[in-house]
Enzyme design. Structure first.
Site, PDB file in Angstrom:
ATOM      1  N   LYS A 110       0.836  -1.200   0.000  1.00 15.07           N
ATOM      2  CA  LYS A 110       0.000   0.000   0.000  1.00 15.07           C
ATOM      3  C   LYS A 110       0.877   1.258   0.000  1.00 15.07           C
ATOM      4  CE  LYS A 110      -3.617  -2.100   2.915  1.00 15.07           C
ATOM      5  NZ  LYS A 110      -4.796  -1.970   2.049  1.00 15.07           N
ATOM      6  N   ARG A 123      -9.975 -11.881   2.033  1.00 16.10           N
ATOM      7  CA  ARG A 123     -10.829 -12.938   1.481  1.00 16.10           C
ATOM      8  C   ARG A 123     -10.121 -14.287   1.510  1.00 16.10           C
ATOM      9  NH1 ARG A 123     -11.275  -9.579  -3.970  1.00 16.10           N
ATOM     10  NH2 ARG A 123     -10.977  -7.981  -2.373  1.00 16.10           N
TER      11      ARG A 123
HETATM   12 MN    MN Z   1      -5.466  -5.705   2.057  1.00 17.00          MN
END
Ligand code: MN
Ligand code: ZN
Length: 498
Positions: free
Chosen positions: A276, A350
């Site tokens: 990120k 997920r």
């Molecule tokens: Mn993530």
């Protein structure tokens, strides 16, 4: 920290102390016990209302310092608007508003829990107490130097004056455990990631044993044996090993199918190799908000001895970039046997949930499963911070969640699922890939999860916008909100207890 504010119930006859909080409607009318508590001050209120344009609108307040004719520090009048418009959750807000008037130094507050028609249900008085406690929570464990005027910690006694204190106490008792659960969840979300990592999170969750919760902690060896390749693929990039924790509360009939709650517990999410940006990355300590909610919920259910069999399951990992981290292009095999091509290592939640959902489905055959996850930024693009995204393969479960959402104020908004979205995660190399296209990102994430729930009635709550960092409210001043504990506690209480 959390319980510096004590709340109790007293009869109307008890003399008010400190700050006095009373309620009036949009005609500036007070109930009889309120008028009595005000002594000669109710005319003063009328005059003050006129000068400050106070009209008794729901949630509005009128503050009067040291009113004459009554021995209190200050008087706060809270408007309740029209009585016919009042909803249960409004009383939570009134409690929050009242507690918001406390400052270090003014350490007692009396609320006259009476509506202008002279009545108030014990449940409503209890809701005021809940609102007080939710508002009073503050996470300041790591602040050792307070600014000027802040040196004193807030310590207060709040007395809620009611017609029948026994009934109010009885109505509050189960709610007090739910408040504890919310605070526990907030605490976990607020903790820094060097303190709260998977093993430590598991240790804290295991403390629910004290309440009779059966706790199993699966370590890396146990998860490897089960074939949880999707979860372990995420965990392998951290020097801190992952854990899965299974919490079981058996308060229902023996042999009754359990209800199940599954939480994403990414204790820190750097994005992994698909790293990120630096901006706001510190917020990713809250990427375990789903798991925090499950722990808080299991606390609430066990502490009030809920008549239900409930399973809580949390997948705990840290998503780090490392020489051993998984790569985009890797193909992992999930516990279900289905293979997953990793496209973006930042779509890790997920992967964690895939194995935990499958494990719960096969091991417990639950009546239904609800998972909570700070799963996608896309859900914030769609819904902001007011609603959690709801995805479900079961209309009855979805409708129930929407209904308890409106009742508790922890609202959910149903989003679509369907084969057109599902095919967006087909992969050319494996059974599926872990991301779809940029559009509909929260939906393709939900489609991914659905591939691991079999035919179990299931709902997925994407709480990325509601679990942390949402605007402060009358009942929450904390970064971690504890979202979902009250919602799911109500779901169980209303529909699934025998
Ligand atoms: Mn993530
Ligand atoms: Zn994440």
């Amino acid at each position: 920290m959390s319980d510096a504010v004590k709340v109790g119930f007293v009869p109307f006859s008890t003399a008010p102390r400190g700050i006095l909080v009373v309620f009036c409607d949009d005609a500036l009318k007070f109930g009889p016990a309120t008028r009595k508590a005000l002594g000669g001050a109710d005319n003063l209120v009328k005059r003050a209302a006129a000068t400050s344009q106070f009209k008794g609108k729901s949630g509005s307040t009128l503050d009067i310092l040291a009113p004459e004719g009554i021995k209190i520090q200050s008087l706060i009048v809270i408007g309740v608007g029209k009585l016919s418009d009042l909803k249960d959750k409004d009383f939570l807000k009134f409690g929050g508003t009242a507690a918001g008037k406390l400052r270090p130094g003014n350490d007692t507050l009396t609320v006259i829990a009476e509506l202008p028609d002279g009545a108030m249900k014990p449940e409503s008085a209890a809701a005021i107490a809940v609102g007080v406690r939710l508002r009073a929570y503050k996470f300041d464990r790591y602040k050792t130097r307070k600014k000027d005027g802040e040196e004193e910690a807030l310590r207060a006694d709040v007395a809620i004056a009611v017609d029948d204190s026994t009934a109010a106490r009885k109505a509050f008792a189960p709610n007090a455990h739910t408040v504890d659960g919310v605070i526990m969840a907030r605490e976990l979300v607020n903790e820094p990631p060097n303190v709260l990592f998977p093993v430590e999170f598991a240790r804290r969750a295991a403390q629910l044993r004290k309440l009779g919760v059966v706790v199993d902690v699966l370590d890396v060896k146990a998860m490897t044996k089960l074939g949880m390749g999707a979860l372990l693929g995420v965990a392998q990039g951290s020097t801190r090993p992952g854990r899965t924790v299974i919490l079981r509360w058996n308060g229902g009939k023996r042999g009754d199918q359990p209800v199940a709650f599954i939480g994403k517990g990414v204790c820190f999410d750097t994005g992994g190799i698909s790293i990120k940006g630096a901006a706001n990355m510190e917020d990713m300590k809250g990427d375990m908000g789903g798991a925090a909610c499950v722990v808080g919920l299991m606390h609430a259910l066990a502490a009030r001895k809920a008549k239900v069999n409930a399973v809580g399951a949390i997948g705990l990992v840290e998503n780090m970039p490392d020489g051993n981290a998984q790569r985009p292009g890797d193909i992992v095999t999930s516990m279900s046997g289905q293979t997953i091509e990793i496209i973006n290592t930042d779509a890790e939640g997920r992967l964690v949930l895939a194995d935990v959902l499958w494990y719960v489905t096969k091991k417990f055959k639950p009546k239904f499963m609800v998972d909570l996850a700070t799963l996608t930024g896309a859900i914030m693009v769609a819904l902001g911070t007011e609603y959690a995204g709801l995805f479900s393969n079961n209309d009855e479960l979805a409708e129930r969640l929407i209904k308890v959402g409106l009742e508790t104020g922890e609202r959910v908004w149903r989003m679509p699922l369907g084969p057109e979205y599902d095919k967006l995660i087909d992969s050319q190399f494996a059974d599926m890939k872990n991301t779809g296209t940029r559009n509909g990102g929260s939906i393709t994430a939900a489609q991914f999860l659905q591939r691991f729930v079999d035919n179990t009635p299931w709902a997925h709550l994407d709480i990325a916008g509601t679990a942390m960092g949402a605007p402060k409210t009358e009942i929450n001043q904390s970064w971690g909100s504890g979202y979902g504990v009250r919602l799911l506690e109500r779901l169980v209480a209303e529909y699934y207890e025998r």
